[in-house]
Design an enzyme around this catalytic site. Structure first.
Site, PDB file in Angstrom:
ATOM      1  CE1 TYR A  52      -3.367   2.862   0.596  1.00 58.60           C
ATOM      2  CE2 TYR A  52      -1.942   3.495   2.429  1.00 58.60           C
ATOM      3  CZ  TYR A  52      -2.982   3.789   1.556  1.00 58.60           C
ATOM      4  OH  TYR A  52      -3.617   4.989   1.642  1.00 58.60           O
ATOM      5  CG  HIS A  82      -4.260  13.877  -0.797  1.00 60.34           C
ATOM      6  ND1 HIS A  82      -4.525  13.322  -2.028  1.00 60.34           N
ATOM      7  CD2 HIS A  82      -4.511  12.903   0.111  1.00 60.34           C
ATOM      8  CE1 HIS A  82      -4.925  12.065  -1.868  1.00 60.34           C
ATOM      9  NE2 HIS A  82      -4.931  11.788  -0.580  1.00 60.34           N
ATOM     10  CG  ASN A 194      -0.676   8.419   6.000  1.00 59.41           C
ATOM     11  OD1 ASN A 194      -1.760   8.846   6.371  1.00 59.41           O
ATOM     12  ND2 ASN A 194      -0.559   7.339   5.265  1.00 59.41           N
ATOM     13  CE1 TYR A 277     -18.855  28.093  47.790  1.00 57.71           C
ATOM     14  CE2 TYR A 277     -19.775  27.086  45.832  1.00 57.71           C
ATOM     15  CZ  TYR A 277     -19.745  27.225  47.201  1.00 57.71           C
ATOM     16  OH  TYR A 277     -20.598  26.485  47.979  1.00 57.71           O
ATOM     17  NE  ARG A 280     -15.258  29.778  50.634  1.00 57.77           N
ATOM     18  CZ  ARG A 280     -16.443  29.207  50.847  1.00 57.77           C
ATOM     19  NH1 ARG A 280     -16.497  27.955  51.278  1.00 57.77           N
ATOM     20  NH2 ARG A 280     -17.566  29.853  50.622  1.00 57.77           N
ATOM     21  CG  PHE A 326      -3.366   7.313   9.758  1.00 54.23           C
ATOM     22  CD1 PHE A 326      -4.720   7.346  10.045  1.00 54.23           C
ATOM     23  CD2 PHE A 326      -2.876   6.231   9.044  1.00 54.23           C
ATOM     24  CE1 PHE A 326      -5.577   6.336   9.640  1.00 54.23           C
ATOM     25  CE2 PHE A 326      -3.729   5.216   8.618  1.00 54.23           C
ATOM     26  CZ  PHE A 326      -5.084   5.263   8.919  1.00 54.23           C
ATOM     27  CD  GLU A 411      -9.130   7.465   4.328  1.00 50.68           C
ATOM     28  OE1 GLU A 411      -9.492   8.654   4.402  1.00 50.68           O
ATOM     29  OE2 GLU A 411      -8.198   7.075   3.605  1.00 50.68           O
TER      30      GLU A 411
END
Length: 503
Positions: A52, A82, A194, A277, A280, A326, A411
């Site tokens: 791959y 991409h 990646n 608060y 404190r 990844f 994916e």
């Protein structure tokens, strides 16, 4: 010079490279691992084994085999296709961190790239050639594909960079520095994109700012205590040891240190029995934020030195395994935790601002006004703080609980970690402005009480603050004061004027 090994990069070293422009270089033994990994890739290509990303398509195209003569085209097409980032670019310091982190990850020797890829990445870092990387477009799994593709474009002489104060085509900056563009070989495009370096880089810069802001929040809160004649008893060590959280114990200790010689704090029963608060419970609330920030720091330092590529090459190429390193889930969670932690520092700060300006809650002039009624004083500053903390509540919604399938359902679960890191950074900027407003109000309150009665440490902070923002003698455009104070907090070197400043 900082040596990168792929194993030992720290946040402190990142700070030196990013803020002090320290140079970096690759450890020779790590480069030897890189060479062995590369040899394994070349063997796979020559033997026409099907692996791959080396001789297959990507994502849903993983079953499409690529001829040997098209392996280079495969990598080039990958980067160009991409590079789909959109929106405003990441801050330059974040993009620089991204380049450094990618080089460090490749130095682990699991990715199969040539040494020249790492050498060129380090050239970009050392010569301040910063890729222009759009902030939006990553799902945070399969790596930060879109942002890292914009980073990779620079190596091949495409895309844009920031260089010497200008935004320009990357090829021009490379030529000015005598750097030749690289032709990507088998696996190298995939090795560059990646990974989780976009979310991690954004997280690192965010964390470094958040850490400083958390320290500043305690010092500003201590000054607010003086402005309100706060009760110091609630910070006694035994109270916090009794509960057992170290971060709570440490926060209380720092507050006691800051206020140890103050003449403005009180004890139980002197003016009142106990404080609200927001005063404190400073150790309990701020301490809990520190717990989350410590978690964030731990995860970032692991991820900075992680192999997040796919596939990974082991045993000199005998094992090439497609996995899921990844996937950004660990950083997505960490960024969501940081969002909540910093948002709460702002939340409790805004409540202290209210106590400083509300005449029903203190004995100070209404809204700290020099002429109540004629002059509104800090009235609308509290509005601004309230608006910022409400915006933070929206941004603090966890990104990591979201997912959307991509690549034709190959994916099918993603982290949204990059969105989480970007929102965390926005929250930090908002929180800093809230703390700037508290600082302005606290300085005004202690002036009314008597600056000469302040503790030594808080007085140093007061003096620094007054260099940024003058006393309120009459109404003016306070937005300018808020922005100056916020910028001062961002740039402040705490150790220069706080003695024994340790976590």
């Amino acid at each position: 010079m900082i040596m990168l090994t792929g194993q030992s990069l720290t946040l402190e070293q990142m700070k030196e490279v990013l803020y002090q422009k320290e140079k970096v270089f690759a450890f020779e033994k790590s480069m030897d691992l890189v060479k062995k990994s590369r040899e394994a890739v070349e063997k796979i290509v020559s033997e026409r084994k099907v692996v791959y990303g080396i001789n297959t398509g990507f994502g849903k195209f993983s079953d499409v085999l690529i001829d040997k003569e098209h392996v280079r085209d495969l990598q080039l097409n990958l980067i160009r296709s991409h590079a789909c980032g959109v929106g405003e670019p990441f801050p330059e310091i974040v993009s620089k961190a991204m380049v450094l982190l990618r080089a460090n990850a490749l130095l682990k020797g699991y990715s199969g790239c040539r040494p020249i890829i790492i050498e060129q990445l380090l050239e970009l870092v050392n010569k301040e050639i910063i890729p222009v990387i759009p902030q939006q477009g990553s799902l945070g799994a399969s790596g930060d594909l879109a942002p890292l593709s914009h980073l990779a474009l620079v190596l091949i002489g495409e895309g844009e960079v920031f260089y010497k104060g200008n935004r320009m085509e990357s090829i021009h900056a490379l030529q000015m520095e005598g750097i030749l563009p690289i032709t990507l070989e088998a696996k190298e495009g995939l090795a560059l994109i990646n990974g989780t370096q976009a979310m991690t880089a954004m997280g690192i810069v965010g964390y470094l700012e958040a850490e400083q802001l958390a320290y500043e929040s305690e010092l500003i809160a201590a000054m607010t205590m003086e402005g309100l004649n706060g009760i110091i008893d609630a910070f006694a060590e035994e109270v916090h040891v009794a509960r057992g959280y170290q971060q709570q114990i440490d926060t209380a200790a720092r507050i006691r240190q800051y206020l140890c010689d103050s003449l403005l704090t009180t004890v139980q029963g002197e003016y009142r029995v106990q404080d609200a608060y927001s005063i404190r419970c400073i150790p309990q609330v701020h301490g809990a934020s520190w717990q989350a920030l410590d978690y964030v720091k731990e995860k970032l330092e692991i991820e900075m030195n992680a192999a997040t590529d796919n596939p990974l090459i082991f045993d000199d190429g005998e094992k090439v395994i497609s996995g899921g390193n990844f996937h950004g889930q660990p950083i997505a969670f960490a960024m969501d935790f940081m969002k909540i932690a910093v948002a709460e520092l702002a939340n409790i700060s805004e409540r202290r601002i209210e106590r400083l300006v509300n005449p029903q809650l203190n004995d100070l002039p209404p809204f700290l006004s020099p002429e109540p009624g004629l002059q509104s004083g800090a009235m609308i500053m509290q509005y601004a703080a309230a608006s910022l903390v409400s915006e933070n509540k929206t941004l603090a919604h966890p990104a990591s609980v979201d997912s959307i399938p991509s690549s034709a359902n190959q994916e099918d679960h993603v982290s949204m970690g990059t969105i989480a890191s970007r929102h965390a950074y926005q929250i930090i900027q908002n929180a800093r402005r809230v703390l700037a407003i508290e600082l302005i109000c606290a300085m005004q309150a202690v002036e009314i009480r008597g600056v000469e009665k302040m503790a030594s440490e808080t007085k140093k902070m007061y003096e620094k603050g007054r260099e940024l923002v003058p006393s309120i003698k009459k109404d003016r455009i306070f937005s300018k004061d808020i922005e100056r104070a916020a910028a001062g907090l961002k740039e402040m070197d705490l150790r220069k004027f706080i003695q024994n400043f340790v976590k």
